[in-house]
Design a protein around this motif. Structure first.
Motif, mmCIF file in Angstrom:
data_model
loop_
_atom_site.group_PDB
_atom_site.id
_atom_site.type_symbol
_atom_site.label_atom_id
_atom_site.label_comp_id
_atom_site.label_asym_id
_atom_site.label_seq_id
_atom_site.Cartn_x
_atom_site.Cartn_y
_atom_site.Cartn_z
ATOM 1 N N VAL A 163 0.841 -1.196 0.000
ATOM 2 C CA VAL A 163 0.000 0.000 0.000
ATOM 3 C C VAL A 163 0.878 1.248 0.000
ATOM 4 O O VAL A 163 0.598 2.226 -0.719
ATOM 5 C CB VAL A 163 -0.956 -0.013 1.206
ATOM 6 C CG1 VAL A 163 -1.680 1.331 1.342
ATOM 7 C CG2 VAL A 163 -1.967 -1.147 1.088
ATOM 8 N N ALA A 164 1.958 1.218 0.779
ATOM 9 C CA ALA A 164 2.876 2.368 0.833
ATOM 10 C C ALA A 164 3.492 2.626 -0.545
ATOM 11 O O ALA A 164 3.728 3.779 -0.932
ATOM 12 C CB ALA A 164 3.960 2.111 1.872
ATOM 13 N N HIS A 165 3.783 1.565 -1.282
ATOM 14 C CA HIS A 165 4.328 1.687 -2.648
ATOM 15 C C HIS A 165 3.346 2.460 -3.538
ATOM 16 O O HIS A 165 3.745 3.371 -4.285
ATOM 17 C CB HIS A 165 4.586 0.283 -3.206
ATOM 18 C CG HIS A 165 4.757 0.214 -4.688
ATOM 19 N ND1 HIS A 165 5.874 0.709 -5.323
ATOM 20 C CD2 HIS A 165 3.953 -0.294 -5.667
ATOM 21 C CE1 HIS A 165 5.757 0.514 -6.632
ATOM 22 N NE2 HIS A 165 4.601 -0.100 -6.864
ATOM 23 N N ILE A 166 2.063 2.122 -3.452
ATOM 24 C CA ILE A 166 1.053 2.821 -4.267
ATOM 25 C C ILE A 166 0.934 4.276 -3.811
ATOM 26 O O ILE A 166 0.838 5.196 -4.638
ATOM 27 C CB ILE A 166 -0.316 2.115 -4.170
ATOM 28 C CG1 ILE A 166 -0.208 0.644 -4.591
ATOM 29 C CG2 ILE A 166 -1.341 2.826 -5.048
ATOM 30 C CD1 ILE A 166 -1.481 -0.157 -4.387
ATOM 31 N N GLU A 167 0.934 4.490 -2.496
ATOM 32 C CA GLU A 167 0.819 5.848 -1.958
ATOM 33 C C GLU A 167 1.966 6.736 -2.439
ATOM 34 O O GLU A 167 1.764 7.895 -2.819
ATOM 35 C CB GLU A 167 0.808 5.795 -0.428
ATOM 36 C CG GLU A 167 -0.453 5.182 0.165
ATOM 37 C CD GLU A 167 -0.375 5.029 1.667
ATOM 38 O OE1 GLU A 167 -1.442 5.053 2.321
ATOM 39 O OE2 GLU A 167 0.756 4.869 2.198
ATOM 40 N N LYS A 168 3.174 6.191 -2.439
ATOM 41 C CA LYS A 168 4.357 6.977 -2.831
ATOM 42 C C LYS A 168 4.249 7.445 -4.282
ATOM 43 O O LYS A 168 4.574 8.584 -4.621
ATOM 44 C CB LYS A 168 5.612 6.121 -2.632
ATOM 45 C CG LYS A 168 6.909 6.835 -3.015
ATOM 46 C CD LYS A 168 8.105 5.933 -2.774
ATOM 47 C CE LYS A 168 9.396 6.646 -3.198
ATOM 48 N NZ LYS A 168 10.585 5.746 -3.016
ATOM 49 N N ILE A 169 3.783 6.547 -5.156
ATOM 50 C CA ILE A 169 3.724 6.874 -6.580
ATOM 51 C C ILE A 169 2.567 7.809 -6.893
ATOM 52 O O ILE A 169 2.689 8.742 -7.688
ATOM 53 C CB ILE A 169 3.613 5.584 -7.421
ATOM 54 C CG1 ILE A 169 4.890 4.757 -7.244
ATOM 55 C CG2 ILE A 169 3.360 5.878 -8.891
ATOM 56 C CD1 ILE A 169 4.790 3.348 -7.755
ATOM 57 N N THR A 170 1.426 7.610 -6.237
ATOM 58 C CA THR A 170 0.239 8.423 -6.549
ATOM 59 C C THR A 170 0.209 9.734 -5.779
ATOM 60 O O THR A 170 -0.495 10.672 -6.166
ATOM 61 C CB THR A 170 -1.048 7.649 -6.222
ATOM 62 O OG1 THR A 170 -1.074 7.335 -4.816
ATOM 63 C CG2 THR A 170 -1.133 6.361 -7.042
ATOM 64 N N GLY A 171 0.961 9.790 -4.668
ATOM 65 C CA GLY A 171 0.909 10.987 -3.827
ATOM 66 C C GLY A 171 -0.346 11.061 -2.996
ATOM 67 O O GLY A 171 -0.649 12.114 -2.408
ATOM 68 N N LYS A 172 -1.081 9.971 -2.921
ATOM 69 C CA LYS A 172 -2.303 9.914 -2.134
ATOM 70 C C LYS A 172 -2.120 8.929 -0.983
ATOM 71 O O LYS A 172 -1.250 8.061 -1.045
ATOM 72 C CB LYS A 172 -3.490 9.489 -2.997
ATOM 73 C CG LYS A 172 -3.798 10.419 -4.166
ATOM 74 C CD LYS A 172 -4.915 9.866 -5.032
ATOM 75 C CE LYS A 172 -5.183 10.741 -6.251
ATOM 76 N NZ LYS A 172 -5.719 12.062 -5.873
ATOM 77 N N THR A 173 -2.953 9.072 0.051
ATOM 78 C CA THR A 173 -2.829 8.215 1.225
ATOM 79 C C THR A 173 -4.114 7.411 1.410
ATOM 80 O O THR A 173 -5.225 7.967 1.342
ATOM 81 C CB THR A 173 -2.548 9.048 2.484
ATOM 82 O OG1 THR A 173 -1.350 9.803 2.275
ATOM 83 C CG2 THR A 173 -2.376 8.146 3.702
ATOM 84 N N PHE A 174 -3.928 6.137 1.666
ATOM 85 C CA PHE A 174 -5.064 5.228 1.868
ATOM 86 C C PHE A 174 -5.788 5.608 3.150
ATOM 87 O O PHE A 174 -5.194 5.643 4.236
ATOM 88 C CB PHE A 174 -4.536 3.794 1.945
ATOM 89 C CG PHE A 174 -5.579 2.718 1.857
ATOM 90 C CD1 PHE A 174 -6.558 2.740 0.873
ATOM 91 C CD2 PHE A 174 -5.576 1.651 2.753
ATOM 92 C CE1 PHE A 174 -7.511 1.734 0.782
ATOM 93 C CE2 PHE A 174 -6.518 0.637 2.668
ATOM 94 C CZ PHE A 174 -7.494 0.681 1.678
#
Length: 893
Positions: free
Chosen positions: A78-89
């Motif tokens: 999830v952190a990997h996706i957050e880093k790339i999108t700039g959004k937080t789950f």
């Protein structure tokens, strides 16, 4: 520690996943492997991570419990996706939303579960509305999420949510979802949450991590859903493979008029034509296209114009993005060297790729695509041969129903023999034959068929039975004849006395029209238009390429000139099994057969056999005429005599008159012949040992017919006389002596000799064990895998349909052993017999003639074992040719 989570997107290269494409697919599933590969070659793929198929297997085996290590791996994913999108789950201000999708190593479209828009709750929906600048979009996404999550994860009543949506549209005077505004979606969200609390007993989950783990578990769990099990069984996908779970950042096709979603194929999956094929929708999410919620539009201008449709194609409405998409199509097809099935989304003008996989296609399309790609140099001829599923050729070899025709489906049974047939209902074989002679197309409807129905089955266009499985008598014989068959249609109620067929509350009488589809098991009222197969062009080219690489010979199981001609036209290289008992059931000779069986002594039997000799000789002459120059394996009389006995008073009277004996005498004789277990009784070579005059007559008929054809054509057939059900070397020795004696008599009478062989069918475990001794007398072995499977497993193929499906589902057998060879057990006996037979006779000819001879997996075993040929029913000859080629390629590596 085992790694279960593998990231993709954002420059992550492999993330520890195997670089070999097959290993990657096995671990990450097809979707996960392809997402990672698309990202690696620079295509716009939303970032995400894949939980491996290994985790699915562990999840199932450990009762739905995850290892502690997985929690941290998913957190990092999830952190990997957050880093790339700039959004937080879970962030109320700028939330990250994800999709959770399945992805098995073999494509199983629609069989498992998906959850979209995950991460929405009462707070994050407000953040999504602000960051997107589109309140309507945010609340539309939230209602979609609640509806999908409630269905897939909470397993609540899906219809109640659909009903609430329809009522909301009706109350507001709307016809489509797109007319709903943000306030309408807000109201529906509140209603949906009420439905959840009412049905689930708890409020809709607001914690995004709880949502994520619930969805992951639901997707893993859907691997064991009944529809997934059925699909796996039908497509031979092992249950132990499991599915992966793909968690990926959401991109949105429902963010207004500059957003869209679609599904596309790089070629036409129906015809194989090299033209982009697909559908799209503006301002929609993926399920809107695939679920038919809205009517999709055509992808290309040419397709729209051909269909005379008004809504603009993507090519016209979003020309720049369409250009990007077609570049991706070309790149992916070149990269994977196969036609691709692609899912994409356009979010405010930006193209995102959500999936690519080898596209499902018709057999016609598969042939054209393979041949075209080979001709274009994209793949080799051998790769083209390996690309086409042999069983898919069934679509080309039998008539099919017009897909555009209306169907009044009454019930569904087992798709026992492919193809479609329309005709009038008849309830017995004599009527079937009579009505066919009058020019009618008929469907033979029986509770179950028996060998005495052979003439009616041959006369009928199709066969429908209430009982029996995929390998029942009806199924096996129908496939051999190329007749469509639906078996085991349990909803049928048949009254042979009143000539009525009841299906539910519908009642049909003899003479009413019925249509059956042996490809999917449907039974339909009335006549449905059929389409005849076309075996030209690409089919012939691919078969030519297949024949270049295969080692195994391919013969056919056939006993009529018409079947022989069909098989030879399909490329059969001889007959591997000619069953003479089918000839004995002909109306013109059954009385003589019964006279022979019921005779009190040898003289009476020889008198009856003398009547049969000319007809039997003519049978063989017609077969040899079609198969001249090729080997023809003829099995001498095999079934137990009770199958030929009279059943009715009129039949006894007919035989009594022919034999000049009393009816009561015949009935007493019939009672003496009664057996408790005739399948294991007085049949096969045991008939020849006790009544050698039967086999002598048949051998004489064979050699007289062969000499006649050799005289008239100048080219002799090659008879291979098969002695059935041998268990000991002495049985074969006695029978071979009888056949050789008759051959010498005929050769002396005709003044010519022809080449012939005498061998046996290996269909008993003892015969496999004693193959070395039996080979002292047998010049060939033909493995009768139908009976060898029955006698090895102790299972009747006619009755096993009642429980074999459960055995396959529970992993007792990997697949139905009467459909695909039990390699572990029966296969071991075949290997043993082949080894011991060759040790005694180095040039012994080895083949297989059971129903397995047309099954690709069984053919692969035959290639591995080094058998000389397989024999399949006429309409499976092309399947066997292609499967044999693929087996040779696989063995070559």
């Amino acid at each position: 520690m085992t790694q279960y989570v593998y990231r993709f997107g954002g420059g992550v290269d492999a993330d520890g996943a195997p670089t070999d494409s097959t290993e990657a697919r096995n671990l990450l599933g097809g979707k996960g492997a392809n997402l990672a590969e698309m990202a690696n070659i620079g295509l716009p793929v939303p970032p995400g991570f894949t939980i491996s198929t290994e985790m699915c297997t562990r999840f199932m085996n450990e009762g739905g419990v995850y290892p502690d290590s997985l929690t941290e791996e998913v957190k990092q994913g999830v952190a990997h996706i957050e880093k790339i999108t700039g959004k937080t789950f879970g962030d109320a201000a700028d939330p990250l939303l994800v999709s959770v999708r399945s992805g098995a190593r073999a494509s199983m479209p629609g069989m498992m579960d998906t959850v979209l828009n995950l991460g929405l709750n009462d707070e994050t929906v407000e953040g999504l509305a602000k960051t997107s600048g589109d309140e309507r979009f945010a609340w539309d996404s939230y209602r979609r999420f609640i509806q999908m999550y409630s269905d897939v994860v909470l397993q609540l009543d899906h219809d109640s949510f659909e009903e609430a949506l329809e009522i909301a549209k009706e109350d507001n005077g709307f016809f489509t979802d797109t007319e709903m505004e943000s306030q309408h979606w807000k109201a529906l969200v509140a209603e949906y949450k009420g439905l959840v609390e009412e049905q689930w007993g708890k409020p809709f989950p607001q914690d995004v991590n709880d949502q994520l783990w619930g969805a992951v578990s639901a997707v893993f769990g859907s691997w064991q859903a009944e529809r997934a099990k059925v699909y796996r069984r039908l497509n031979d996908i092992p249950a132990e493979w499991g599915t992966a779970v793909n968690v990926q950042a959401m991109v949105f096709g429902n963010m207004g008029e500059t957003s869209a979603t679609g599904v596309a194929f790089t070629r036409n999956p129906s015809t194989g034509d090299s033209a982009y094929y697909g559908e799209w929708l503006i301002n929609a999410q993926g399920e809107d296209v695939v679920a038919g919620i809205r009517t999709p539009q055509y992808l290309s201008k040419a397709a729209r114009e051909e269909a005379n449709a008004k809504p603009l194609s993507m090519e016209e409405a979003m020309s720049e993005t369409y250009g990007e998409l077609t570049n991706v199509f070309d790149l992916l097809e070149r990269h994977y060297r196969d036609m691709q099935d692609i899912e994409f989304t356009v979010e405010r003008g930006k193209l995102w790729m959500l999936q690519t996989r080898a596209g499902k296609r018709t057999a016609k399309a598969a042939l054209k695509i393979a041949v075209d790609m080979a001709n274009d140099g994209l793949i080799t001829e051998e790769e083209a041969v390996a690309r086409v599923d042999p069983m898919a050729l069934d679509q080309l070899l039998h008539p099919t129903l017009d897909p555009d025709a209306k169907r009044d489906v009454l019930t569904t049974g087992l798709p026992a023999s492919p193809g479609a047939a329309c005709g009038i209902i008849v309830f017995d074989s004599d009527t079937a034959e009579h009505r066919t002679e009058m020019g009618d197309d008929v469907i033979l409807v029986r509770v179950e068929t028996s060998p005495e129905d052979i003439h009616g089955m041959h006369a009928a266009k199709g066969i429908l039975t209430a009982r029996g499985g995929m390998t029942s008598h009806a199924a096996v014989v129908a496939r051999g004849m190329g007749r469509p068959c639906v078996s085991g249609a349990g909803g049928l109620s048949i009254n042979n006395e009143t000539k009525l067929l009841k299906i539910g509350d519908r009642e049909l009488k003899e003479g009413d029209t019925l249509t059956i589809d042996g490809s999917n098991g449907q039974v339909m009222a009335g006549r449905v238009k059929t389409i005849q197969p076309e075996l030209v062009g690409d089919f012939g080219v691919l078969m030519e390429w297949a024949d270049k690489v295969r080692r195994l010979g391919v013969r056919t199981n056939a006993e009529t000139p018409q079947d022989c001609k069909v098989a030879r036209d399909f490329g059969a290289e001889g007959i591997g099994l000619c069953r003479t008992e089918h000839m004995f059931f002909e109306t013109s000779r059954i009385t003589a057969v019964r006279q022979m069986i019921l005779a009190a002594n040898e003289a009476g039997r020889r008198e009856a056999l003398a009547k049969l000799l000319p007809e039997q000789r003519e049978d063989f002459r017609q077969i040899f005429e079609v198969m001249v120059g090729l080997p023809v394996t003829i099995r001498l009389l095999d079934p137990p005599l009770h199958e030929f006995l009279p059943h009715h008073q009129s039949e006894f009277e007919e035989v009594a008159a022919a034999a000049d004996v009393g009816v009561e005498t015949l009935k007493q004789r019939a009672n003496e012949l009664h057996e408790f277990n005739p399948m294991l009784g007085h049949r096969g070579c045991r008939l020849g040992v006790t009544y050698p005059e039967i086999y002598e007559m048949q051998a004489r008929a064979i050699f007289e017919a062969a000499c006649e054809i050799a005289e008239s054509s100048g080219e002799a057939p090659i008879p291979e006389v098969m002695i059935p059900l041998v268990a000991t070397a002495r049985e074969l020795e006695l029978m071979k002596d009888a056949v050789d004696r008759m051959a010498e008599e005929v050769f002396a009478e005709k003044g010519r000799r022809i080449e012939y062989l005498v061998g046996t069918m290996i269909e008993l475990p003892r015969a496999s064990l004693m193959a070395g001794k039996i080979a002292e007398h047998g010049e060939f072995f033909s493995f009768g895998t139908n009976d060898l499977t029955q006698t090895t497993l102790g299972v009747s193929r006619d009755d096993a349909g009642r429980f074999l499906t459960q055995y396959v589902d529970k992993g007792i057998f990997p697949r139905d052993p009467f459909v695909s060879l039990d390699v572990e057990g029966v296969g071991q006996l075949i290997e043993l017999a082949a080894e011991r037979g060759r040790a005694t006779r180095g040039d012994i000819k080895l083949g297989i003639c059971g129903e397995h001879g047309g099954d690709p997996a069984s053919i692969a075993f035959c290639e591995e074992t080094g058998l000389d040929y397989v024999s399949a029913s006429p309409y499976r000859v092309p399947i066997a040719r292609l499967a044999a080629a693929q087996a040779a390629l696989a063995k070559r590596g």
